[in-house]
Design a protein around this motif. Structure first.
Motif, PDB file in Angstrom:
ATOM      1  N   ASP A   1      -7.221  -4.170  -2.425  1.00  0.00           N
ATOM      2  CA  ASP A   1      -6.867  -2.890  -3.046  1.00  0.00           C
ATOM      3  C   ASP A   1      -7.092  -1.772  -2.019  1.00  0.00           C
ATOM      4  O   ASP A   1      -8.112  -1.097  -2.016  1.00  0.00           O
TER       5      ASP A   1
ATOM      6  N   LEU B   1      -2.436  -5.012  -2.176  1.00  0.00           N
ATOM      7  CA  LEU B   1      -1.973  -4.909  -3.563  1.00  0.00           C
ATOM      8  C   LEU B   1      -1.024  -3.712  -3.660  1.00  0.00           C
ATOM      9  O   LEU B   1      -1.393  -2.584  -3.329  1.00  0.00           O
TER      10      LEU B   1
ATOM     11  N   ILE C   1      -8.636 -10.072  -6.440  1.00  0.00           N
ATOM     12  CA  ILE C   1      -8.445  -8.730  -5.859  1.00  0.00           C
ATOM     13  C   ILE C   1      -9.755  -8.317  -5.201  1.00  0.00           C
ATOM     14  O   ILE C   1     -10.821  -8.373  -5.820  1.00  0.00           O
TER      15      ILE C   1
ATOM     16  N   ILE D   1     -12.072  -5.425  -3.643  1.00  0.00           N
ATOM     17  CA  ILE D   1     -12.279  -3.963  -3.629  1.00  0.00           C
ATOM     18  C   ILE D   1     -12.825  -3.579  -2.264  1.00  0.00           C
ATOM     19  O   ILE D   1     -13.750  -4.189  -1.740  1.00  0.00           O
ATOM     20  N   ARG D   2     -12.242  -2.554  -1.695  1.00  0.00           N
ATOM     21  CA  ARG D   2     -12.559  -2.111  -0.325  1.00  0.00           C
ATOM     22  C   ARG D   2     -13.999  -1.629  -0.163  1.00  0.00           C
ATOM     23  O   ARG D   2     -14.652  -1.262  -1.160  1.00  0.00           O
TER      24      ARG D   2
ATOM     25  N   ILE E   1     -14.114   2.322  -5.210  1.00  0.00           N
ATOM     26  CA  ILE E   1     -13.002   2.886  -5.983  1.00  0.00           C
ATOM     27  C   ILE E   1     -13.578   3.624  -7.186  1.00  0.00           C
ATOM     28  O   ILE E   1     -14.758   3.496  -7.491  1.00  0.00           O
TER      29      ILE E   1
ATOM     30  N   ARG F   1      -9.938   3.295 -11.636  1.00  0.00           N
ATOM     31  CA  ARG F   1      -9.192   2.296 -10.870  1.00  0.00           C
ATOM     32  C   ARG F   1      -9.750   0.898 -11.166  1.00  0.00           C
ATOM     33  O   ARG F   1      -9.010  -0.064 -11.330  1.00  0.00           O
ATOM     34  N   ARG F   2     -11.071   0.818 -11.264  1.00  0.00           N
ATOM     35  CA  ARG F   2     -11.706  -0.467 -11.564  1.00  0.00           C
ATOM     36  C   ARG F   2     -11.219  -0.998 -12.920  1.00  0.00           C
ATOM     37  O   ARG F   2     -10.898  -2.162 -13.074  1.00  0.00           O
TER      38      ARG F   2
ATOM     39  N   LEU G   1      -7.771  -2.342 -12.536  1.00  0.00           N
ATOM     40  CA  LEU G   1      -7.746  -3.652 -11.854  1.00  0.00           C
ATOM     41  C   LEU G   1      -8.247  -4.756 -12.779  1.00  0.00           C
ATOM     42  O   LEU G   1      -7.690  -5.856 -12.820  1.00  0.00           O
TER      43      LEU G   1
END
Ligand code: SF4
Length: 310
Positions: free
Chosen positions: A50, A71, A83, A85-86, A90, A94-95, A98
């Motif tokens: 993401d 994504l 997925i 998460i960076r 986030i 956004r979480r 997702l």
């Protein structure tokens, strides 16, 4: 393991100095290791990122080579996919989005960014000032934790913001130590920072609050790795030229570049060893090197090796 910082040496053409701590921080190292591990061992399903895991092209290429894909709006996500998460984290919104896609989520958010999110969340009823880069992924994510958050990118913006706060909305402290606004509400102003902020910016903001007698509770959320790399620049102040290595979207690399640029005329920002071809180092003798927290050690080694060969 020998780090690149141990390689400082004098060769025939150049004296090369590598700043302490240059390169990967622990948060990035863990995120990259986790993502690569899952990519190499995954048998079924796709692995989506993401956004960029960290702001570094080499890392992005490495992940892509293992089949990890970004994504996108149109990506078709199945229950067997993952997925990631960076490292910058986030927003909760956004979480939520997702999670509703129905597959496994692997969270690679650096715990130190998570700590900032917790502080903001715990004070979401208060007016919050976040010092940082408005368009940076970390700041965008953190802004999702409060509806009353103001981002300031520089001291002028910060000064303008606190000057505009009416007296009635500033806090006072009672004899018992309770804090309340002059209009009677419990409403302490809170200040937090992007993890990679310039330490001098935070210091200047603190001083300004003192000078203007602006009551605020300050959380120094600049991470240790960032502070160490910014302090490490002092070792490079006597160099003739400095090379800053890191992705062009990396906030902490940008900070390193801006800070050393205040001391040294010849500063070059490159992403990898190939970019050395675009730089003429021949007028210089003493070369300093530093690198952002998302720059892999092997990139740093390559650059060091190339300069040493010259
Ligand atoms: S720079 Fe700091 S906050 Fe960002 S990943 Fe590294 S340790 Fe974590």
């Amino acid at each position: 393991m020998a780090t690149v910082s141990n390689l400082n040496r004098v060769n025939r053409s150049y004296e090369v100095i590598i700043a302490p701590g240059a390169g990967f921080c622990h948060g990035v190292e863990v995120a990259v290791e986790k993502a690569l591990h899952i990519a190499k061992n995954r048998k079924n399903g796709h692995i989506f990122l993401d956004g960029e895991l960290v702001h570094n092209r080499e890392v992005g290429n490495q992940l892509r080579a293992q089949g990890v894909q970004l994504l996108e709006e149109h990506s078709k996500v199945c229950p067997e996919d993952i997925i990631i998460i960076r490292a910058h984290g986030i927003s909760p919104q956004r979480r939520f989005y997702l999670e509703r896609l129905g597959c496994e989520i692997m969270d690679c958010t650096c715990p130190l960014v998570g700590r900032i999110a917790k502080i903001i969340g715990a004070h979401s009823g208060h007016p919050i000032i976040l010092l940082g880069d408005r368009d940076h992924a970390e700041v965008e994510g953190l802004c999702g934790y409060s509806k009353n958050i103001h981002v300031c990118e520089n001291l002028a913006e910060f000064a303008q913001l606190i000057d505009a706060v009416p007296q009635k909305d500033r806090i006072s402290e009672s004899i018992s130590g309770d804090k309340y606004t002059n209009s009677g509400e419990m409403n302490t102003w809170i200040l937090v920072c992007q993890s990679t902020l310039d330490v001098d910016f935070l210091e200047a903001a603190k001083n300004l609050c003192d000078q203007k007698n602006f009551p605020i509770e300050i959380f120094d959320t600049i991470c240790g790795a960032t502070k160490q790399r910014q302090r490490g620049l002092r070792m490079l102040e006597n160099c003739d030229a400095v090379i800053v290595v890191g992705g062009k979207h990396s906030a902490n690399t940008k900070r390193l570049y801006e800070k050393i640029k205040q001391k040294i005329m010849a500063v070059f920002w490159i992403e990898n060893a190939k970019n050395l071809a675009e730089i003429d180092l021949s007028p210089y003798r003493k070369i300093g090197i530093t690198a952002g927290t998302s720059t892999p050690q092997n990139v740093l080694r390559k650059i060091y090796g190339e300069i040493s060969k010259k």
